[in-house]
Design an enzyme around this catalytic site. Structure first.
Site, mmCIF file in Angstrom:
data_model
loop_
_atom_site.group_PDB
_atom_site.id
_atom_site.type_symbol
_atom_site.label_atom_id
_atom_site.label_comp_id
_atom_site.label_asym_id
_atom_site.label_seq_id
_atom_site.Cartn_x
_atom_site.Cartn_y
_atom_site.Cartn_z
ATOM 1 N N HIS A 251 3.632 -2.585 3.126
ATOM 2 C CA HIS A 251 3.722 -1.214 2.626
ATOM 3 C C HIS A 251 5.061 -0.997 1.935
ATOM 4 C CE1 HIS A 251 0.740 -1.036 5.894
ATOM 5 N NE2 HIS A 251 0.195 -0.031 5.225
ATOM 6 N N ASP B 293 0.814 -1.209 0.000
ATOM 7 C CA ASP B 293 0.000 0.000 0.000
ATOM 8 C C ASP B 293 0.854 1.268 0.000
ATOM 9 O OD1 ASP B 293 -2.121 -1.705 0.144
ATOM 10 O OD2 ASP B 293 -2.961 -0.890 1.994
#
Length: 727
Positions: free
Chosen positions: A228, A76
């Site tokens: 991430h 992300d």
């Protein structure tokens, strides 16, 4: 047209900054995260289902799970220019695919990374444009977040994606009455919502082993793993991948894209036609804004250094200059008492010329006054002759320009020492005497006087008053100590006739003949000094239009003079010294610094709009404080009233922008080979010498004050004897 090109450049720069702020989420960023809400409106099959929710179509929403022994790695908040390439390198090393949920802001700024993701077989999904919690947003804002995200993907990789992950999302069983309506709406727009099964918690940075453990499913089950590749230091994520990928491979897991794991068609759709070009235009504009902003930041750094260097030099050297002048043993040599010729070139100066000549008659030094009428059509010469003053004569010539008028005056001069002044200027009784005393030193070839603005009772006049006292006269003290005075102001300057003849007299090559002749004298080995007590009072422009015309000519003329004398940079002797000291200082402080100075205000505006507001205001006030200190010191040296400094902040906000546009237009004229005409300024005759000749305003009881230097950024005088175009 005079304002068009500079204004367009300024608007373009502001547009680039606005786009930069827009893309960096500094306008629309919303960092609110909603608290948990009840779940009674969420279907049980969703709460107890898998991490993939398909709410497309008109039927009931369904959820999907990842088959056993399949892992879908998701990343992300990227792409990040530092960490995303490292993640991609690690995935490539182990031949693993993943899904990258990118934000529009990051994809717009780093399109090459998005293209690399697609080219290397990974899937890309939407994570909104600038990462707000959609539960707080309207449907129109949600649509905008999606469309802008897709626009960035189209421009970066030429694709559209049907995968979507909401910011701040979690597991399916965390769906509640706030997030569920958003999911249904997103599904109605054609998107599949992708949540996660396992959270690696790499955002906590617990260490690579912990990240790897958190991402490991139990009993061979399939999972969507949340990681991430942006949002901070992701070194632990990269390190965890290096051990996690081979370990899970040995455990029998395959790392696949989401659609591969589900056996579904690719989530990517190729974008063609106008939509593709819109995306490319968007990404190109963002890239341009990033580059322009980077250049502006460099420019701001340069102007910051120049401001501190200039003010530091001015304060230190002006202090040294003041101490030298105050020393009892300081002197230029034997007192100069010989008569002086004063040249007054004049073109249509009927409002001012009488005051000018009368002020010379009150001089406490013997003078011969020659008024050179440069083809005036308003009776200027007749006014002088009608005065019938002793030692004053008029030389008439057809209009040929100020340099020609001065050369004509030099030819008629009866003395070795020659003072030059403008037809709109008045001298104090001691001005000529103070101006010629440095000629007691035979090395001195020219002397710059202290020109003051007489009509400072207007706002523009007050701003020029601050500028001249703070800048030009403080500058002259600095240049005097460095022995590289760049300009003898046309309003008040003195020359040895011998020095003028050696360099060929006044040149018509530039629009700043005073700067040109000063540089020529330096190159010929003469000293050029500053006589601060030789005060002259001149009339400054009283409208923006007149100020523009004057400064445009001065700026362009200064550039011409610098270019004309550029060979001094490589020459030896006095010429080389001036070329390697004077020319760089003039270029930096009179051309480059004023051109870049508005960046201080541009970034003030940027900081006020986009933040950080407090730091921006503090920085701007810090620069203003430095300027105020220098201005106060300059006013003290010139014995001026401090009350005029009240308008300093407003001057910095408005006057600086005008000077920027003038300089920018001068650059455009120079670079395009344009020709600039001399533009005669309208004079009112509003200036008289204090205690000597009352101005019309004083006679009318207006109480007009008097203030500093009529020089320009080039130090040019305010006379306007020439109307001819100069290349």
């Amino acid at each position: 047209m005079r304002y068009l090109l500079p204004s367009l450049v300024l608007v373009a720069l502001l547009a680039m900054l606005m786009l930069r702020g827009y893309v960096h989420s500094e306008i629309l960023a919303d960092h609110r995260v909603r608290p948990p809400a009840p779940t009674d409106e969420v279907p049980r099959r969703i709460l107890e289902g898998g991490p993939v929710i398909d709410a497309r179509g008109t039927g009931p929403a369904t959820s999907l799970r990842i088959p056993d022994h399949k892992l879908v790695l998701t990343f992300d908040d990227g792409p990040d220019p530092v960490w995303t390439p490292k993640v991609l390198d690690t995935l490539k090393r182990y031949d693993a695919h993943a899904v990258f949920f990118v934000t529009g802001t990051m994809a717009s700024r780093h399109p090459a990374l998005v293209k690399r993701m697609v080219d290397e077989g990974h899937e890309v999904g939407l994570h909104t444009f600038n990462h707000p919690d959609l539960a707080y947003q309207s449907r129109s804002r949600t649509d905008w977040e999606l469309s802008q995200n897709q626009l960035a993907l189209a421009g970066a990789a030429g694709i559209r994606s049907s995968l979507f992950r909401p910011p701040y999302s979690s597991f399916a069983d965390a769906m509640d009455n706030r997030s569920w309506p958003v999911t249904r709406y997103i599904g109605g727009r054609g998107y599949i919502t992708v949540l996660n099964t396992l959270d690696s918690e790499d955002w906590r940075r617990p260490g690579a082993p912990a990240i790897s453990r958190n991402a490991t499913p139990d009993g061979g089950k399939g999972a969507i793993v949340l990681m991430h590749d942006s949002g901070g230091d992701r070194s632990q994520t990269v390190a965890a991948l290096g051990r996690y990928l081979p370990e899970m491979r040995r455990a029998g897991y395959a790392f696949e894209n989401l659609t591969e794991a589900l056996g579904a068609p690719s989530a990517h759709t190729e974008v063609t036609g106008p939509d593709r070009w819109k995306g490319k235009a968007w990404v190109g504009a963002v890239a341009l804004s990033e580059n322009v902003t980077g250049a502006l930041v460099v420019g701001l750094s340069v102007i910051g250094v120049l401001v501190f260097v200039r003010f530091g030099l001015m304060l230190v050297l002006s202090f040294a200059h003041a101490r030298r002048v105050r020393r009892r043993d300081f002197g230029w040599g034997p007192p100069v008492t010989e008569p002086v010729t004063v040249l007054v070139p004049a073109y249509n100066e009927r409002e001012c010329i009488a005051n000018t000549v009368r002020s010379l008659m009150a001089s406490d030094h013997p003078v011969e006054v020659i008024v050179i009428d440069d083809g005036s059509t308003d009776g200027t010469a007749d006014i002088v002759e009608a005065l019938r003053l002793p030692n004053v004569r008029v030389v008439r010539q057809p209009n040929a320009g100020k340099p020609a008028a001065l050369n004509n005056g030099i030819a008629h001069a009866g003395h070795e020492l020659i003072v030059m002044m403008d037809g709109d200027t008045v001298f104090e009784p001691s001005t000529v005497r103070e101006l010629v005393q440095p000629f007691g030193d035979p090395r001195v070839g020219a002397v710059a006087g202290n020109a003051k603005v007489g009509n400072r009772d207007t706002l523009i006049g007050a701003w020029q008053h601050i500028e001249y006292v703070m800048g030009f006269n403080l500058d002259r003290r600095m240049y005097d100590m460095l022995r590289c005075m760049p300009t003898i102001p046309g309003a008040v300057g003195a020359f040895r006739r011998t020095a003028l003849e050696r360099v060929g007299g006044m040149s018509e090559d530039t629009l700043a003949e005073d700067t040109d002749i000063t540089m020529a004298l330096h190159r010929d080995g003469w000293r050029v000094v500053y006589a601060e007590r030789a005060r002259a009072w001149t009339e400054a422009p009283e409208s923006v239009r007149q100020l523009w015309s004057q400064r445009y000519r001065w700026s362009y003329g200064t550039m011409q003079a610098i270019w004309k004398h550029r060979r001094a940079l490589v020459e030896r002797g006095p010429s080389g010294r001036f070329g390697r000291v004077g020319l760089p200082l003039v270029s930096l402080f009179m051309v480059l610094a004023p051109l870049l100075a508005p960046l201080i205000d541009v970034f003030l505006l940027y900081g006020l709009v986009f933040g950080p507001t407090r730091q921006t205001i503090a920085a701007w006030l810090g620069v203003l404080l430095i300027q105020a200190v220098c201005a106060a010191y300059a006013f003290r040296l010139d014995k001026e009233r401090m009350t005029h400094l009240i308008s300093l902040p407003l001057q910095q906000l408005l006057y600086r922008q005008l000077m920027y546009v003038v300089l920018l237009q001068s650059w455009i004229t120079a670079l395009t080979g344009g020709r600039l005409r001399w533009q005669k300024l309208r004079r009112t005759g509003a200036v008289g010498a204090p205690g000597l000749i009352p101005s019309p305003r004083e006679r009318a009881g207006s109480g007009a004050g008097f203030g500093p230097d009529s020089g320009s950024g080039s130090g040019s005088g305010s006379g306007d004897a020439d109307r001819r175009p100069v290349a």
